[in-house]
Design a protein around this motif. Structure first.
Motif, PDB file in Angstrom:
ATOM      1  N   VAL A   1       0.856  -1.187  -0.095  1.00  0.00           N
ATOM      2  CA  VAL A   1      -0.066  -0.049  -0.119  1.00  0.00           C
ATOM      3  C   VAL A   1       1.047   1.287   0.178  1.00  0.00           C
ATOM      4  O   VAL A   1       1.761   1.368   0.998  1.00  0.00           O
ATOM      5  N   ARG A   2       0.721   2.237  -0.870  1.00  0.00           N
ATOM      6  CA  ARG A   2       1.284   3.508  -1.031  1.00  0.00           C
ATOM      7  C   ARG A   2       0.461   4.625  -0.827  1.00  0.00           C
ATOM      8  O   ARG A   2      -0.709   4.640  -1.317  1.00  0.00           O
ATOM      9  N   PHE A   3       0.715   5.344   0.345  1.00  0.00           N
ATOM     10  CA  PHE A   3      -0.108   6.456   0.818  1.00  0.00           C
ATOM     11  C   PHE A   3       0.536   7.820   0.159  1.00  0.00           C
ATOM     12  O   PHE A   3       1.788   7.897   0.139  1.00  0.00           O
ATOM     13  N   ARG A   4      -0.264   8.565  -0.554  1.00  0.00           N
ATOM     14  CA  ARG A   4       0.196   9.978  -1.031  1.00  0.00           C
ATOM     15  C   ARG A   4      -0.775  10.893  -0.543  1.00  0.00           C
ATOM     16  O   ARG A   4      -2.157  10.594  -0.285  1.00  0.00           O
ATOM     17  N   ARG A   5      -0.279  12.222  -0.198  1.00  0.00           N
ATOM     18  CA  ARG A   5      -0.863  13.155   0.238  1.00  0.00           C
ATOM     19  C   ARG A   5      -1.648  14.036  -0.805  1.00  0.00           C
ATOM     20  O   ARG A   5      -0.641  14.600  -1.740  1.00  0.00           O
TER      21      ARG A   5
ATOM     22  N   VAL B   1       1.108  16.549  -2.554  1.00  0.00           N
ATOM     23  CA  VAL B   1       1.534  17.577  -1.606  1.00  0.00           C
ATOM     24  C   VAL B   1       2.938  17.128  -1.255  1.00  0.00           C
ATOM     25  O   VAL B   1       3.086  15.954  -0.651  1.00  0.00           O
ATOM     26  N   ARG B   2       3.903  17.785  -1.170  1.00  0.00           N
ATOM     27  CA  ARG B   2       5.398  17.112  -0.919  1.00  0.00           C
ATOM     28  C   ARG B   2       5.707  17.630   0.435  1.00  0.00           C
ATOM     29  O   ARG B   2       5.308  18.923   0.774  1.00  0.00           O
ATOM     30  N   ASN B   3       6.866  17.135   1.143  1.00  0.00           N
ATOM     31  CA  ASN B   3       7.415  17.470   2.261  1.00  0.00           C
ATOM     32  C   ASN B   3       8.480  18.619   1.920  1.00  0.00           C
ATOM     33  O   ASN B   3       9.072  18.624   0.756  1.00  0.00           O
ATOM     34  N   ARG B   4       8.165  19.880   2.723  1.00  0.00           N
ATOM     35  CA  ARG B   4       9.218  20.714   2.549  1.00  0.00           C
ATOM     36  C   ARG B   4       9.846  20.826   3.824  1.00  0.00           C
ATOM     37  O   ARG B   4       9.348  20.731   4.820  1.00  0.00           O
ATOM     38  N   TYR B   5      11.256  20.989   3.571  1.00  0.00           N
ATOM     39  CA  TYR B   5      12.075  21.315   4.881  1.00  0.00           C
ATOM     40  C   TYR B   5      12.448  22.645   5.126  1.00  0.00           C
ATOM     41  O   TYR B   5      13.227  23.286   4.091  1.00  0.00           O
ATOM     42  N   TRP B   6      11.969  23.306   6.141  1.00  0.00           N
ATOM     43  CA  TRP B   6      12.146  24.655   6.437  1.00  0.00           C
ATOM     44  C   TRP B   6      13.302  25.147   7.491  1.00  0.00           C
ATOM     45  O   TRP B   6      13.061  24.558   8.589  1.00  0.00           O
ATOM     46  N   CYS B   7      13.813  26.106   7.219  1.00  0.00           N
ATOM     47  CA  CYS B   7      14.983  26.308   8.177  1.00  0.00           C
ATOM     48  C   CYS B   7      14.396  27.606   8.920  1.00  0.00           C
ATOM     49  O   CYS B   7      14.028  28.715   8.328  1.00  0.00           O
TER      50      CYS B   7
ATOM     51  N   GLY C   1      16.121  29.228  11.228  1.00  0.00           N
ATOM     52  CA  GLY C   1      17.147  30.190  11.310  1.00  0.00           C
ATOM     53  C   GLY C   1      17.250  31.272  10.198  1.00  0.00           C
ATOM     54  O   GLY C   1      17.380  32.174  10.418  1.00  0.00           O
ATOM     55  N   PHE C   2      17.316  30.508   8.862  1.00  0.00           N
ATOM     56  CA  PHE C   2      17.475  31.608   7.852  1.00  0.00           C
ATOM     57  C   PHE C   2      15.982  31.850   7.211  1.00  0.00           C
ATOM     58  O   PHE C   2      15.895  32.665   6.469  1.00  0.00           O
ATOM     59  N   VAL C   3      14.844  31.179   7.776  1.00  0.00           N
ATOM     60  CA  VAL C   3      13.581  31.592   7.221  1.00  0.00           C
ATOM     61  C   VAL C   3      13.640  31.331   5.953  1.00  0.00           C
ATOM     62  O   VAL C   3      13.292  32.251   5.131  1.00  0.00           O
ATOM     63  N   ARG C   4      13.860  29.915   5.406  1.00  0.00           N
ATOM     64  CA  ARG C   4      13.829  29.683   3.856  1.00  0.00           C
ATOM     65  C   ARG C   4      13.881  28.512   3.719  1.00  0.00           C
ATOM     66  O   ARG C   4      13.952  27.583   4.810  1.00  0.00           O
ATOM     67  N   ASP C   5      13.376  27.781   2.553  1.00  0.00           N
ATOM     68  CA  ASP C   5      13.454  26.534   2.171  1.00  0.00           C
ATOM     69  C   ASP C   5      14.947  25.819   2.116  1.00  0.00           C
ATOM     70  O   ASP C   5      15.688  26.475   1.618  1.00  0.00           O
ATOM     71  N   CYS C   6      15.250  24.699   2.950  1.00  0.00           N
ATOM     72  CA  CYS C   6      16.256  24.029   2.826  1.00  0.00           C
ATOM     73  C   CYS C   6      16.485  23.272   1.659  1.00  0.00           C
ATOM     74  O   CYS C   6      17.844  22.595   1.376  1.00  0.00           O
ATOM     75  N   GLY C   7      15.340  22.493   1.068  1.00  0.00           N
ATOM     76  CA  GLY C   7      15.592  21.515   0.035  1.00  0.00           C
ATOM     77  C   GLY C   7      16.141  20.077   0.639  1.00  0.00           C
ATOM     78  O   GLY C   7      15.533  20.015   1.701  1.00  0.00           O
ATOM     79  N   SER C   8      17.263  19.646   0.057  1.00  0.00           N
ATOM     80  CA  SER C   8      17.699  18.380   0.787  1.00  0.00           C
ATOM     81  C   SER C   8      19.086  18.758   1.340  1.00  0.00           C
ATOM     82  O   SER C   8      19.853  17.720   1.716  1.00  0.00           O
TER      83      SER C   8
END
Length: 68
Positions: free
Chosen positions: A30-34, A43-49, A51-58
């Protein structure tokens, strides 16, 4: 018919029911997707910093917070 991985029986008092469990022949994981409800987009996961108030990506390291 595929080979069985289990042969046995279940007993209920005087009644015995034979059981055979065949091995799986296809991937049934079973694969779950949002999904966004308004436009049905993924809906994808975003990694937010914070400290710098921006998207870190990977660009980040996984660490554990230790409290003493």
């Amino acid at each position: 018919m595929p080979a069985s991985i289990f042969n046995g029986s279940i007993s209920f008092g005087l009644v015995s029911v034979p059981i055979t469990v065949p091995s799986a022949t296809e991937d049934h994981s079973v694969r779950f997707r949002r999904i966004h409800t308004t436009d049905r987009g993924l809906v994808r996961n975003r990694y937010w910093c914070d400290g710098f108030v921006r998207d870190c990506g990977s660009r980040f390291n996984a660490t554990w917070e230790v409290t003493v």
